[in-house]
Design a protein around this motif. Sequence first.
Motif, PDB file in Angstrom:
ATOM      1  N   MET A  50     -10.053  18.708  18.614  1.00  0.00           N
ATOM      2  CA  MET A  50     -10.374  19.425  17.379  1.00  0.00           C
ATOM      3  C   MET A  50     -10.671  20.888  17.674  1.00  0.00           C
ATOM      4  SD  MET A  50     -12.845  18.141  14.383  1.00  0.00           S
ATOM      5  CE  MET A  50     -13.488  19.321  13.249  1.00  0.00           C
ATOM      6  N   ALA A  51     -10.230  21.731  16.741  1.00  0.00           N
ATOM      7  CA  ALA A  51     -10.425  23.171  16.947  1.00  0.00           C
ATOM      8  C   ALA A  51     -11.902  23.528  16.831  1.00  0.00           C
ATOM      9  CB  ALA A  51      -9.612  23.929  15.911  1.00  0.00           C
ATOM     10  N   ARG A  52     -12.280  24.544  17.582  1.00  0.00           N
ATOM     11  CA  ARG A  52     -13.673  24.991  17.534  1.00  0.00           C
ATOM     12  C   ARG A  52     -13.956  25.700  16.218  1.00  0.00           C
ATOM     13  NH1 ARG A  52     -14.975  28.070  22.957  1.00  0.00           N
ATOM     14  NH2 ARG A  52     -12.781  27.731  23.371  1.00  0.00           N
ATOM     15  N   LYS A  53     -15.133  25.507  15.692  1.00  0.00           N
ATOM     16  CA  LYS A  53     -15.486  26.155  14.420  1.00  0.00           C
ATOM     17  C   LYS A  53     -15.770  27.626  14.684  1.00  0.00           C
ATOM     18  CE  LYS A  53     -16.694  23.224  10.780  1.00  0.00           C
ATOM     19  NZ  LYS A  53     -16.607  21.836  11.229  1.00  0.00           N
ATOM     20  N   ILE A  54     -15.130  28.494  13.915  1.00  0.00           N
ATOM     21  CA  ILE A  54     -15.340  29.928  14.101  1.00  0.00           C
ATOM     22  C   ILE A  54     -16.372  30.437  13.119  1.00  0.00           C
ATOM     23  CG2 ILE A  54     -14.171  32.168  14.276  1.00  0.00           C
ATOM     24  CD1 ILE A  54     -11.537  30.524  14.375  1.00  0.00           C
ATOM     25  N   THR A  55     -16.327  29.889  11.904  1.00  0.00           N
ATOM     26  CA  THR A  55     -17.215  30.404  10.857  1.00  0.00           C
ATOM     27  C   THR A  55     -18.060  29.277  10.290  1.00  0.00           C
ATOM     28  OG1 THR A  55     -15.480  30.004   9.285  1.00  0.00           O
ATOM     29  CG2 THR A  55     -15.651  32.236  10.141  1.00  0.00           C
ATOM     30  N   GLY A  56     -19.005  29.660   9.451  1.00  0.00           N
ATOM     31  CA  GLY A  56     -19.879  28.682   8.804  1.00  0.00           C
ATOM     32  C   GLY A  56     -19.111  27.885   7.765  1.00  0.00           C
ATOM     33  N   PRO A  57     -19.724  26.802   7.267  1.00  0.00           N
ATOM     34  CA  PRO A  57     -19.015  25.920   6.342  1.00  0.00           C
ATOM     35  C   PRO A  57     -18.619  26.602   5.032  1.00  0.00           C
ATOM     36  CG  PRO A  57     -21.337  25.297   6.542  1.00  0.00           C
ATOM     37  CD  PRO A  57     -21.073  26.321   7.608  1.00  0.00           C
ATOM     38  N   GLU A  58     -19.413  27.598   4.580  1.00  0.00           N
ATOM     39  CA  GLU A  58     -19.101  28.250   3.302  1.00  0.00           C
ATOM     40  C   GLU A  58     -17.766  28.979   3.395  1.00  0.00           C
ATOM     41  OE1 GLU A  58     -21.915  28.703   4.950  1.00  0.00           O
ATOM     42  OE2 GLU A  58     -23.418  27.651   3.739  1.00  0.00           O
TER      43      GLU A  58
ATOM     44  N   ARG B 115     -14.840  26.716   3.782  1.00  0.00           N
ATOM     45  CA  ARG B 115     -14.460  26.104   2.515  1.00  0.00           C
ATOM     46  C   ARG B 115     -13.566  27.054   1.704  1.00  0.00           C
ATOM     47  NH1 ARG B 115     -15.117  22.352  -1.116  1.00  0.00           N
ATOM     48  NH2 ARG B 115     -15.631  22.931  -3.253  1.00  0.00           N
ATOM     49  N   VAL B 116     -13.902  28.340   1.721  1.00  0.00           N
ATOM     50  CA  VAL B 116     -13.071  29.328   1.019  1.00  0.00           C
ATOM     51  C   VAL B 116     -11.652  29.288   1.589  1.00  0.00           C
ATOM     52  CG1 VAL B 116     -12.687  31.794   0.676  1.00  0.00           C
ATOM     53  CG2 VAL B 116     -14.985  30.853   0.413  1.00  0.00           C
ATOM     54  N   ILE B 117     -11.588  29.289   2.917  1.00  0.00           N
ATOM     55  CA  ILE B 117     -10.264  29.309   3.565  1.00  0.00           C
ATOM     56  C   ILE B 117      -9.513  28.023   3.270  1.00  0.00           C
ATOM     57  CG2 ILE B 117      -9.141  29.296   5.828  1.00  0.00           C
ATOM     58  CD1 ILE B 117     -11.448  31.186   6.739  1.00  0.00           C
ATOM     59  N   HIS B 118     -10.233  26.927   3.292  1.00  0.00           N
ATOM     60  CA  HIS B 118      -9.616  25.632   3.026  1.00  0.00           C
ATOM     61  C   HIS B 118      -9.021  25.587   1.615  1.00  0.00           C
ATOM     62  CE1 HIS B 118      -9.004  21.368   3.482  1.00  0.00           C
ATOM     63  NE2 HIS B 118      -9.595  21.171   2.308  1.00  0.00           N
ATOM     64  N   LEU B 119      -9.768  26.137   0.650  1.00  0.00           N
ATOM     65  CA  LEU B 119      -9.285  26.134  -0.738  1.00  0.00           C
ATOM     66  C   LEU B 119      -8.112  27.097  -0.914  1.00  0.00           C
ATOM     67  CD1 LEU B 119     -12.642  25.945  -2.706  1.00  0.00           C
ATOM     68  CD2 LEU B 119     -10.886  24.195  -2.562  1.00  0.00           C
ATOM     69  N   LEU B 120      -8.206  28.249  -0.242  1.00  0.00           N
ATOM     70  CA  LEU B 120      -7.102  29.221  -0.340  1.00  0.00           C
ATOM     71  C   LEU B 120      -5.810  28.615   0.193  1.00  0.00           C
ATOM     72  CD1 LEU B 120      -8.768  32.573   0.784  1.00  0.00           C
ATOM     73  CD2 LEU B 120      -7.822  32.071  -1.465  1.00  0.00           C
ATOM     74  N   ALA B 121      -5.959  27.809   1.231  1.00  0.00           N
ATOM     75  CA  ALA B 121      -4.764  27.234   1.866  1.00  0.00           C
ATOM     76  C   ALA B 121      -4.030  26.272   0.942  1.00  0.00           C
ATOM     77  CB  ALA B 121      -5.160  26.515   3.159  1.00  0.00           C
ATOM     78  N   ARG B 122      -4.704  25.873  -0.142  1.00  0.00           N
ATOM     79  CA  ARG B 122      -4.045  24.948  -1.065  1.00  0.00           C
ATOM     80  C   ARG B 122      -3.225  25.672  -2.124  1.00  0.00           C
ATOM     81  NH1 ARG B 122      -8.770  20.847  -2.548  1.00  0.00           N
ATOM     82  NH2 ARG B 122      -7.335  20.312  -4.226  1.00  0.00           N
TER      83      ARG B 122
ATOM     84  N   ARG C  48      -2.730  29.633   8.075  1.00  0.00           N
ATOM     85  CA  ARG C  48      -2.817  30.938   8.732  1.00  0.00           C
ATOM     86  C   ARG C  48      -2.990  32.066   7.714  1.00  0.00           C
ATOM     87  NH1 ARG C  48      -1.082  32.806  14.029  1.00  0.00           N
ATOM     88  NH2 ARG C  48      -0.688  30.637  14.547  1.00  0.00           N
ATOM     89  N   SER C  49      -2.154  32.043   6.658  1.00  0.00           N
ATOM     90  CA  SER C  49      -2.257  33.111   5.669  1.00  0.00           C
ATOM     91  C   SER C  49      -3.562  32.984   4.882  1.00  0.00           C
ATOM     92  CB  SER C  49      -1.053  33.107   4.734  1.00  0.00           C
ATOM     93  OG  SER C  49      -0.723  31.807   4.353  1.00  0.00           O
ATOM     94  N   ALA C  50      -4.050  31.755   4.715  1.00  0.00           N
ATOM     95  CA  ALA C  50      -5.317  31.565   4.023  1.00  0.00           C
ATOM     96  C   ALA C  50      -6.455  32.186   4.840  1.00  0.00           C
ATOM     97  CB  ALA C  50      -5.571  30.085   3.805  1.00  0.00           C
TER      98      ALA C  50
ATOM     99  N   ALA D 117      -6.262  35.910   4.309  1.00  0.00           N
ATOM    100  CA  ALA D 117      -6.768  36.299   2.996  1.00  0.00           C
ATOM    101  C   ALA D 117      -8.289  36.123   2.958  1.00  0.00           C
ATOM    102  CB  ALA D 117      -6.103  35.464   1.908  1.00  0.00           C
ATOM    103  N   GLY D 118      -8.761  35.027   3.551  1.00  0.00           N
ATOM    104  CA  GLY D 118     -10.197  34.769   3.581  1.00  0.00           C
ATOM    105  C   GLY D 118     -10.926  35.857   4.325  1.00  0.00           C
ATOM    106  N   LEU D 119     -10.356  36.283   5.397  1.00  0.00           N
ATOM    107  CA  LEU D 119     -10.979  37.342   6.199  1.00  0.00           C
ATOM    108  C   LEU D 119     -11.038  38.640   5.403  1.00  0.00           C
ATOM    109  CD1 LEU D 119     -12.148  38.261   8.882  1.00  0.00           C
ATOM    110  CD2 LEU D 119      -9.830  38.734   9.665  1.00  0.00           C
TER     111      LEU D 119
END
Lengths: 252, 201
Positions: free
Chosen positions: B1-9, B12-19, B26-28, B31-33
């Motif tokens: 499993m990939a290491r967590k870079i950021t906090g869960p909040e 979650r933003v990135i996860h939702l953007l990816a949808r 990657r693009s999510a 954009a999240g950044l």
Amino acid sequence: MGEQAATTMQWSDEGVILSVRPHAETAAVAEVLTRDHGRHLGLIHGGRSRKARPVLQMGNHVEVSWKARLADQLGVMTVEPLRSFGVEAMDDPAALCALLSMCHLARALPERDPHPNLFEVTLFVLGFLDDPLVWPALYVRWELALLDEFGFGLDLSRCAATGITTDLVYVSPKSGRAVSLAAGEPYKDRLLSLPAFLRGRSGNGVQTSDVLAGLDLTTHFLNASLFVPRDETLPEPRSRLRALLARLNAPV
Amino acid sequence: MARKITGPEIERVIHLLARLPGFGPRSARKAGLALIKKRHELLEPLAKALIEAAEKILSCQICGNLDTQSPCNICSDEKRDGALIVVVEDIGDLWALERAEVVAGRYHILGGHLSPLDGIGPEKLNIPSLLARVRSPVIEILLALSSTVEGQSTVHYLREQLAPSGVAVSVLARGVPVGGELDYLDEGTLAAAIKSRRPLA
């Protein structure tokens, strides 16, 4: 076939597109009835692109190449157009229904099981969809050919009771065999009617009422042998086709 | 499993953007950044705008369009031609026609096309409300559905349904697109173009 499939993970064949489903954002999974490889699925990269979409219409005749690393994988397909039957039939409601109905019914075939005869018949019928005087009768014959491929073919050559080969006007709903006028008389309420064009090679124009009788005949056997055991119903375009032709037949 | 870079909040933003369509993981992330970097200029106004929109989005009771009011802006626009209803599959199609400013009628969103494969029958489409709209002053229904086998099958079905009302039904032309060179067109399009050729006046 099984052994062959295990060794050849790459082939080229002719096919008719049965369905196309979007896969992720740009790809599609196509289902093709091929001549030597049966109903076969494959992933088409860029299958939703502007270039690929006109080719990937249901009913189109295409040249298919399929490749996979292992035989039981979905594999990757590429298609090249041969003839756009789907596009040609678009403006004729009944012909389009017939085409969609063929595509949906052929999807009942087992995957990767070759049915070269049915493929030839399919191409033949698709080729006549632009002639409304010809295709309805051919379509009924196509459905009989489909039943044949499933092993539920009807025996319309001789009377099941007396063995005679003339005056065949009924079909037994149970055995799928023809029954002559005389032998069937006492049971005629329970027998299906056998239209004249299915009895022999009547070259003259087939009446729409005969086609409807033919469709009712195949409806019974398609339901009894294929759809009811699977707890399914006839595809919607097939029902619509029957209704469209019935309307053509209705007295004005 | 990939290491967590950021906090869960943020995850979650990135996860939702990816949808979102057109976005992958990657693009999510990209954009999240951008969003968290421009927190005041971008992230906060965007969050506010999203909440506002989410609270106000309504499905138009007449045509099925999504807008912040019902009836939608188009249905309540008095300047539009009430005699023409353009039937489209999806709101994206409506937007495309509106962007081009080629038609000034009203719309009806069907919500897809007939597709037995996906279990979409007539009962799953917005057809009864279309039939209910066919009365004065409507004199023409333009069936602007996609030029696919299933789209055209839907066109034929709708034409049957609309026939008793006696309203004029039209469809879009099929043929050579603007900028299309014959050399590159598929044979289906070429055949359609030849079939619907017209005399030069």
